[in-house]
Design a protein around this motif. Structure first.
Motif, mmCIF file in Angstrom:
data_model
loop_
_atom_site.group_PDB
_atom_site.id
_atom_site.type_symbol
_atom_site.label_atom_id
_atom_site.label_comp_id
_atom_site.label_asym_id
_atom_site.label_seq_id
_atom_site.Cartn_x
_atom_site.Cartn_y
_atom_site.Cartn_z
ATOM 1 N N SER A 30 -38.289 148.704 -20.680
ATOM 2 C CA SER A 30 -39.140 147.673 -20.077
ATOM 3 C C SER A 30 -38.673 146.262 -20.403
ATOM 4 C CB SER A 30 -40.585 147.846 -20.526
ATOM 5 O OG SER A 30 -40.667 147.773 -21.927
ATOM 6 N N HIS A 31 -37.798 146.121 -21.404
ATOM 7 C CA HIS A 31 -37.238 144.814 -21.757
ATOM 8 C C HIS A 31 -35.868 144.590 -21.144
ATOM 9 C CE1 HIS A 31 -40.501 144.140 -24.551
ATOM 10 N NE2 HIS A 31 -40.279 145.332 -25.068
ATOM 11 N N GLY A 32 -35.393 145.563 -20.335
ATOM 12 C CA GLY A 32 -34.103 145.434 -19.677
ATOM 13 C C GLY A 32 -32.917 145.850 -20.532
ATOM 14 N N LYS A 33 -33.179 146.450 -21.681
ATOM 15 C CA LYS A 33 -32.095 146.888 -22.561
ATOM 16 C C LYS A 33 -31.738 148.335 -22.250
ATOM 17 C CE LYS A 33 -33.227 143.702 -26.155
ATOM 18 N NZ LYS A 33 -33.273 143.409 -27.540
ATOM 19 N N ALA A 34 -30.450 148.649 -22.364
ATOM 20 C CA ALA A 34 -29.967 149.991 -22.054
ATOM 21 C C ALA A 34 -30.553 151.010 -23.032
ATOM 22 C CB ALA A 34 -28.452 150.022 -22.103
ATOM 23 N N ALA A 35 -31.167 152.062 -22.482
ATOM 24 C CA ALA A 35 -31.750 153.111 -23.313
ATOM 25 C C ALA A 35 -31.997 154.345 -22.465
ATOM 26 C CB ALA A 35 -33.057 152.646 -23.933
ATOM 27 N N HIS A 36 -31.668 155.504 -23.030
ATOM 28 C CA HIS A 36 -32.054 156.750 -22.379
ATOM 29 C C HIS A 36 -33.554 156.931 -22.558
ATOM 30 C CE1 HIS A 36 -27.736 157.704 -23.281
ATOM 31 N NE2 HIS A 36 -27.812 158.046 -22.009
ATOM 32 N N ARG A 75 -24.030 148.709 -13.494
ATOM 33 C CA ARG A 75 -23.140 149.194 -14.545
ATOM 34 C C ARG A 75 -23.903 149.996 -15.599
ATOM 35 N NH1 ARG A 75 -22.619 144.193 -18.571
ATOM 36 N NH2 ARG A 75 -24.626 143.297 -18.106
ATOM 37 N N ALA A 76 -23.131 150.803 -16.306
ATOM 38 C CA ALA A 76 -23.670 151.567 -17.430
ATOM 39 C C ALA A 76 -23.348 150.818 -18.724
ATOM 40 C CB ALA A 76 -23.057 152.956 -17.468
ATOM 41 N N LEU A 77 -24.288 150.801 -19.617
ATOM 42 C CA LEU A 77 -24.130 150.162 -20.928
ATOM 43 C C LEU A 77 -24.462 151.189 -22.012
ATOM 44 C CD1 LEU A 77 -25.906 146.739 -20.277
ATOM 45 C CD2 LEU A 77 -23.447 147.158 -20.434
ATOM 46 N N PRO A 78 -24.017 150.952 -23.243
ATOM 47 C CA PRO A 78 -24.354 151.880 -24.337
ATOM 48 C C PRO A 78 -25.858 151.860 -24.643
ATOM 49 C CG PRO A 78 -22.574 150.392 -24.983
ATOM 50 C CD PRO A 78 -23.098 149.914 -23.677
ATOM 51 N N CYS A 79 -26.411 153.032 -24.814
ATOM 52 C CA CYS A 79 -27.823 153.170 -25.182
ATOM 53 C C CYS A 79 -28.040 152.516 -26.542
ATOM 54 C CB CYS A 79 -28.191 154.654 -25.238
ATOM 55 S SG CYS A 79 -29.844 154.998 -25.881
ATOM 56 N N ARG A 80 -29.120 151.784 -26.678
ATOM 57 C CA ARG A 80 -29.387 151.092 -27.942
ATOM 58 C C ARG A 80 -29.743 152.041 -29.076
ATOM 59 N NH1 ARG A 80 -35.028 148.033 -26.704
ATOM 60 N NH2 ARG A 80 -35.418 148.168 -28.901
ATOM 61 N N TYR A 81 -30.019 153.310 -28.757
ATOM 62 C CA TYR A 81 -30.377 154.279 -29.787
ATOM 63 C C TYR A 81 -29.235 155.233 -30.133
ATOM 64 C CZ TYR A 81 -34.992 152.574 -28.612
ATOM 65 O OH TYR A 81 -36.066 151.760 -28.374
ATOM 66 N N GLY A 133 -25.941 155.244 -28.396
ATOM 67 C CA GLY A 133 -24.619 154.691 -28.164
ATOM 68 C C GLY A 133 -23.877 155.226 -26.954
ATOM 69 N N PHE A 134 -24.381 156.287 -26.322
ATOM 70 C CA PHE A 134 -23.744 156.812 -25.118
ATOM 71 C C PHE A 134 -24.129 155.965 -23.907
ATOM 72 C CE2 PHE A 134 -23.770 160.564 -27.860
ATOM 73 C CZ PHE A 134 -22.447 160.964 -27.746
ATOM 74 N N ASP A 135 -23.218 155.834 -22.956
ATOM 75 C CA ASP A 135 -23.474 155.001 -21.776
ATOM 76 C C ASP A 135 -24.635 155.535 -20.940
ATOM 77 O OD1 ASP A 135 -21.460 153.318 -22.474
ATOM 78 O OD2 ASP A 135 -20.042 154.012 -20.955
ATOM 79 N N THR A 136 -25.414 154.605 -20.403
ATOM 80 C CA THR A 136 -26.525 154.941 -19.531
ATOM 81 C C THR A 136 -26.766 153.803 -18.548
ATOM 82 O OG1 THR A 136 -28.854 155.569 -19.406
ATOM 83 C CG2 THR A 136 -28.258 154.003 -21.125
ATOM 84 N N GLN A 137 -27.284 154.143 -17.397
ATOM 85 C CA GLN A 137 -27.692 153.129 -16.427
ATOM 86 C C GLN A 137 -29.196 152.894 -16.486
ATOM 87 O OE1 GLN A 137 -25.199 154.865 -13.096
ATOM 88 N NE2 GLN A 137 -24.982 152.669 -12.759
ATOM 89 N N LEU A 138 -29.887 153.608 -17.363
ATOM 90 C CA LEU A 138 -31.319 153.411 -17.542
ATOM 91 C C LEU A 138 -31.579 152.175 -18.384
ATOM 92 C CD1 LEU A 138 -32.446 157.067 -18.223
ATOM 93 C CD2 LEU A 138 -33.020 155.681 -16.232
ATOM 94 N N ARG A 139 -32.681 151.495 -18.094
ATOM 95 C CA ARG A 139 -33.095 150.310 -18.845
ATOM 96 C C ARG A 139 -34.556 150.459 -19.257
ATOM 97 N NH1 ARG A 139 -28.408 150.324 -18.493
ATOM 98 N NH2 ARG A 139 -27.036 148.721 -17.654
#
Length: 81
Positions: free
Chosen positions: A51-57, A35-41, A43-49
């Motif tokens: 190194s801590h497993g948090k969604a981020a571009h 799934r895609a989650l909002p980027c922590r920086y 706010g747009f959805d991303t499937q990238l994570r």
């Protein structure tokens, strides 16, 4: 007699930040196939994570790291004068 400690000189010039060159996210662990989650920086959805497993571009994470480095360097310059 003890030898004098030598301090390493700071770099002469700062390397310019080029987006996309700071982090290596070629490993598949940086991709969430579910799934895609909002980027922590941004706010747009991303499937990238990160190194801590948090969604981020990747570019958002690099910009945040570059900003942290700039802030730390500025704080160091202020403290050392």
């Amino acid at each position: 007699m003890t030898p004098a400690r030598r301090r390493r000189a700071p770099p002469k010039t700062e390397q310019p930040y080029v987006p996309g060159t700071l982090l290596d996210w070629t490993s598949s662990k940086h991709w969430d196939y579910e799934r895609a989650l909002p980027c922590r920086y941004c706010g747009f959805d991303t499937q990238l994570r990160d190194s801590h497993g948090k969604a981020a571009h990747k570019v958002c994470a690099e910009d945040a790291l570059a900003a942290q480095a700039r802030d730390a360097a500025a704080a160091y310059r202020v403290r050392s004068h």
